[in-house]
Design a protein around this motif. Structure first.
Motif, short mmCIF file in Angstrom:
data_model
loop_
_atom_site.label_atom_id
_atom_site.label_comp_id
_atom_site.label_asym_id
_atom_site.label_seq_id
_atom_site.Cartn_x
_atom_site.Cartn_y
_atom_site.Cartn_z
N THR A 69 0.81 -1.16 -0.16
CA THR A 69 0.11 0.08 -0.12
C THR A 69 0.96 1.34 -0.08
O THR A 69 0.42 2.36 -0.74
CB THR A 69 -0.89 0.06 1.28
N ALA A 70 1.86 1.41 0.66
CA ALA A 70 2.74 2.53 0.84
C ALA A 70 3.56 2.69 -0.56
O ALA A 70 3.62 3.69 -1.05
CB ALA A 70 3.95 2.07 1.69
N LYS A 71 3.81 1.51 -1.29
CA LYS A 71 4.33 1.52 -2.61
C LYS A 71 3.42 2.30 -3.64
O LYS A 71 3.76 2.95 -4.44
CB LYS A 71 4.90 0.35 -3.17
N LYS A 72 2.17 1.81 -3.44
CA LYS A 72 1.01 2.02 -4.34
C LYS A 72 0.70 3.65 -4.12
O LYS A 72 0.66 4.54 -5.34
CB LYS A 72 -0.12 1.60 -3.99
N TYR A 73 1.02 4.30 -3.01
CA TYR A 73 0.64 5.77 -2.89
C TYR A 73 1.90 6.68 -2.89
O TYR A 73 1.85 7.81 -3.42
CB TYR A 73 -0.04 6.12 -1.59
N PHE A 74 3.05 5.82 -2.42
CA PHE A 74 4.35 6.81 -2.31
C PHE A 74 5.54 6.36 -3.30
O PHE A 74 6.52 7.03 -3.49
CB PHE A 74 4.70 6.77 -0.74
N GLY A 75 5.17 5.35 -4.07
CA GLY A 75 6.33 4.89 -4.92
C GLY A 75 7.44 4.56 -3.99
O GLY A 75 7.32 3.69 -3.00
N ASP A 76 8.70 4.95 -4.34
CA ASP A 76 9.73 4.67 -3.77
C ASP A 76 10.36 5.77 -2.57
O ASP A 76 11.28 5.19 -1.91
CB ASP A 76 11.07 4.47 -4.71
#
Length: 807
Positions: free
Chosen positions: A159-166
């Motif tokens: 989920t973190a990667k989905k919203y904030f990328g890297d």
């Protein structure tokens, strides 16, 4: 000596290529099926085993007793979803409880991060003690404080990667919409990043919001014993005794629950290890498995392997005469029985080893298929480790010894003098054994054919059963209780109903197959007494009943002609009327009710409809009118140019509520999602049943081939005497058909009993008809004849001159 045995084994394999192929390939397929089923079963049994303290984790399930019934004899359904104050009260009263972790029922929330706005599903309001009880890996953040403060949020890694990328999400802000009844709209701070929850977990989530967010918004819920929106899990100490604990529960309830006398409330504990496969409680926080399905698949796996082993034994004993002279010569020059047994078992082990290599190759290429069938993610690497390698080797040895034991014992028991004279008294015993094994083999096959037919019939019932409401061509729009949508609901309804291809529009908090709350409802009995019952409710808009085609059996529906309907009227279903003692629905019309602060009269009774899956019978249901607690817009389509109609709906939506994503689905597809595990069961059952039948047919082909070879001269003589192809085919086929008829008689009662047990998992089930077993039997005969006919016709067409010359 060993080198000599190996050479002989290889020569025999190469000499009889057809039999070698049938043995190796058939056994390889059987072993591959067993491995694939083992992978599935192992995955199912592994649920929640990753928690380090799993043996000390329990959860609370909630129920109520009937009047005058002891708790131990209560038959009421239990719910995992229940009140919040029970957790702290248990912790306060029982020192053996070390930690309590509570979380809300699943919620959805509209998240906004920069230009990204998305309705995120799978959200839980979670207690700050979660990381002290569950073994979830917090990659960033402090496990003691990550879920402590209001408006704190922990994201899973994906989920973190989905919203904030890297970018680093820790400390970032996320704007969240209101979560009806749980949290106001506001800014959330990312206080932790969590490794994705393992796939073998009985509940999953995409992000966690601190339970204190919920508590800050509606503090009264956490002191209300009658409000259900919480799951409660306990971590107990090493000395915990569940039976002794349960005996103390009645006293605990009397001390802690002020509503006990009215509701007969009771609780029980479930160990975490029983949650996924052994829990019958309703309102689970996530998916559950089926212990009966595990048994079924395990049995099928054993069936397939047994059928493959039977093929091996049948062909080995059938060909024993071909090696009889070899045994006689070896014995006459001094070979002992033990050395012969060792030789033939060694040959058997070589075949099994080759079959294992074939099986391993088949497993490798079948992983994507089994992943698709089971909706799981299996990896071949999980099979190759220090734990499985000894098991695989031991299995190969056991199968080799089991499959080769009888042929080895039979061959090594031949008397050299008799064999060299052409006398073999063991042949009759071998024939009887082969007949017995063929009957057993096809009994399993017939049972699987009948079982497949019954499974398909039951799945057809689930799809074709009249549910009592309209679900075809019904589009459901989800706006997650957004108050801005509710404020313009009249405009949405009018604009959408003006679109060509739209029949009608209705608002509601629940739709069939979706989540629904429960409410304590007091209703007037025939003698005037007000009696309370907890029951499911569908909060519906004014037009819901007509829109969904619900049939009124008494009274009337809500109407704009009666303004008081919005606050003082109630529609219920037939089951609810019966629950309060009214066999005739007409008799409950006009009776008083009190529900969630609303009081008035019952104005209508709708015919029972299946608002939940057909695994359960229809429960009592009330349908109170509620204009301001809706979540769904249901749009009934006429079926004309659906893509254009959907585009029109999206246009209206974007015009009136541009801040809210246009999220839609078709009700029939959503409703059938409840049966996904059943459909997967059907696919897996059918796939492995077909494989079992194919393996059995492969063995039958080998026996038919051998029989034709053994009777070559007889066939030649019969042809010379005038027999035609049909006579020869009938001659070679009739013995097998007799055996299959016996198999039908053996398998019918067994498969009937087994499938009746499986059908008990459905409240609505097909009746097993006698003709199912007749069709299964005829089908197996047809399969057998098709298998035999090729070799029989080949033998019948052979030149009799060549047949009479053969040795």
């Amino acid at each position: 000596m060993f080198k000599n045995y190996l050479k002989i084994a290889i020569r025999n394999l190469l000499k009889k290529k057809v039999y070698s192929f049938i043995n190796i390939f058939g056994l390889g397929v059987g072993m591959a099926c067993c491995v694939l089923i083992f992978m599935f079963v192992q995955e199912e049994l592994s649920y929640d085993n990753y928690h380090e303290k799993g043996d000390r984790i329990y959860r609370v399930i909630h129920g109520s007793t009937q009047e005058g019934v002891e708790e131990s004899e209560a038959t009421n359904d239990f719910w995992v979803w229940g009140n919040a104050p029970v957790g702290p009260a248990l912790k306060r009263d029982f020192p053996e409880i070390e930690k309590v972790v509570q979380f809300s029922g699943r919620a959805d929330i509209l998240l906004s991060i920069g230009d990204i706005t998305q309705q995120e599903e799978g959200i839980l309001f979670m207690d700050s003690t979660a990381f002290e009880v569950f073994s979830w890996e917090l990659l960033q953040g402090d496990p003691k404080t990550a879920l402590a403060a209001p408006y704190s949020v922990v994201l899973t890694e994906s989920t973190a990667k989905k919203y904030f990328g890297d970018a680093n999400a820790l400390g970032q802000s996320i704007k969240g919409s209101e979560v009806a009844g749980r949290a106001n709209a506001g800014e959330y701070t990312v206080t932790g990043i969590l490794a994705d929850v393992p796939s073998n977990s009985h509940f999953k989530f995409n992000l966690l919001i601190s339970l204190n967010t919920f508590r800050q918004t509606r503090a009264e819920v956490f002191d209300d014993w009658g409000y259900a929106d919480t799951y409660t899990y306990l971590l107990v100490n090493e000395q915990f005794d569940q039976a002794a604990f349960q005996e103390k529960i009645p006293d605990f309830i009397q001390r802690g629950n002020t509503d006990t006398e009215e509701s007969n409330y009771m609780i029980r504990l479930e160990p975490l290890k029983d949650v996924y496969l052994r829990s019958d409680a309703q309102r689970q926080p996530g998916q559950t498995g089926s212990l009966s399905n595990i048994y079924v698949f395990s049995i099928i796996g054993i069936f397939i392997l047994v059928i493959a082993i039977i093929n091996f034994m049948n062909l080995s004993t059938a060909r024993s005469m071909e090696r009889a002279k070899e045994v006689g010569i070896r014995k006459s020059i001094g070979a002992g029985r033990k050395s012969l047994i060792f030789q033939f078992l060694g040959e058997s082990l070589i075949i099994v080893l080759l079959a294992a290599l074939v099986g391993f190759a088949l497993v490798s290429v079948s992983i994507p298929l089994i992943n698709e069938l089971t909706a799981k993610e299996f990896q071949l690497a999980s099979l190759i480790n220090w734990q499985t390698i000894p098991v695989v080797l031991a299995t190969i040895v056991i199968i080799g010894l089991l499959a080769g034991s009888y042929p080895a014992l039979v061959l090594s028991s031949f008397r050299p003098v008799s064999i060299l004279k052409g006398i073999n008294n063991s042949n009759a015993r071998g024939v009887n054994l082969r007949k017995t094994l063929v009957v057993f083999q096809f009994s399993l096959s017939i049972a699987l054919i009948a079982g497949t037919m019954i499974v398909y019939s039951q799945m057809a019932l689930l799809l074709d059963q009249d549910m009592g409401f309209d679900k075809e061509q019904m589009v459901v729009l989800d706006y997650n209780y957004d108050g801005d949508v509710t404020n313009v609901s009249a405009s949405i309804k009018n604009e959408m109903e003006a679109i060509p291809g739209v029949s009608s529009v209705a608002f509601s908090r629940s739709v069939p197959g979706s989540h629904f709350p429960a409410a304590y409802t007091t209703l007037e009995m025939a003698d005037g007494e007000m009696v309370g019952q907890a029951q499911p409710i569908f909060q519906v808009g004014l037009d819901f009943i007509d829109h969904y085609g619900l049939e009124l059996v008494a009274g009337r529906s809500y109407s704009r002609d009666f303004p008081s309907d919005s606050t003082q009227a109630l529609v219920i279903n037939e089951a609810a009327a019966r629950q309060y003692g009214y066999a005739n629905p007409e008799d409950i019309i006009g009776k008083k009710f009190d529900q969630w602060g609303r009081a008035g009269e019952v104005i209508g009774v709708v015919k029972d409809f299946n608002y939940i899956s057909l695994h359960a019978s229809i429960e009592p249901l009330t349908l109170p009118f509620e204009a301001y607690a809706s979540r769904y817009v249901s749009v009934k389509l006429t079926g004309e140019d659906i893509p254009a109609t959907l585009a029109g709906l999206e246009g209206v939506w974007n015009q009136l509520v541009p801040h809210r994503p246009f999220i839609y689905s078709f009700l029939d597809e959503d409703f059938n999602q409840q049966y996904q595990s059943d459909f997967r069961f059907r696919k897996i059952f059918t796939t492995f049943s077909i494989l079992a039948i194919l393996i059995a047919s492969l063995g039958l082909l080998g026996l038919a081939t051998y029989t034709a070879e053994q009777r070559t001269k007889e066939i030649g003589i019969r042809k010379v005497m005038g027999a035609n192809v049909g006579n020869i085919v009938g001659l070679l086929s009739k013995d097998f058909v007799k055996l299959i008829l016996i198999a039908i008689l053996v398998s019918t009662p067994v498969s009937w009993y087994a499938m009746n047990l499986w059908l008990e998992g459905f409240a609505y089930q097909v009746s097993i008809q006698w003709w199912v077993f007749l069709v299964a039997g005829v089908g197996s005969i047809i399969i057998a004849l098709m298998t035999i006919s090729f070799q029989s016709i080949k033998a019948a067409l052979m030149n009799p001159v060549k047949s009479l010359k053969s040795e």
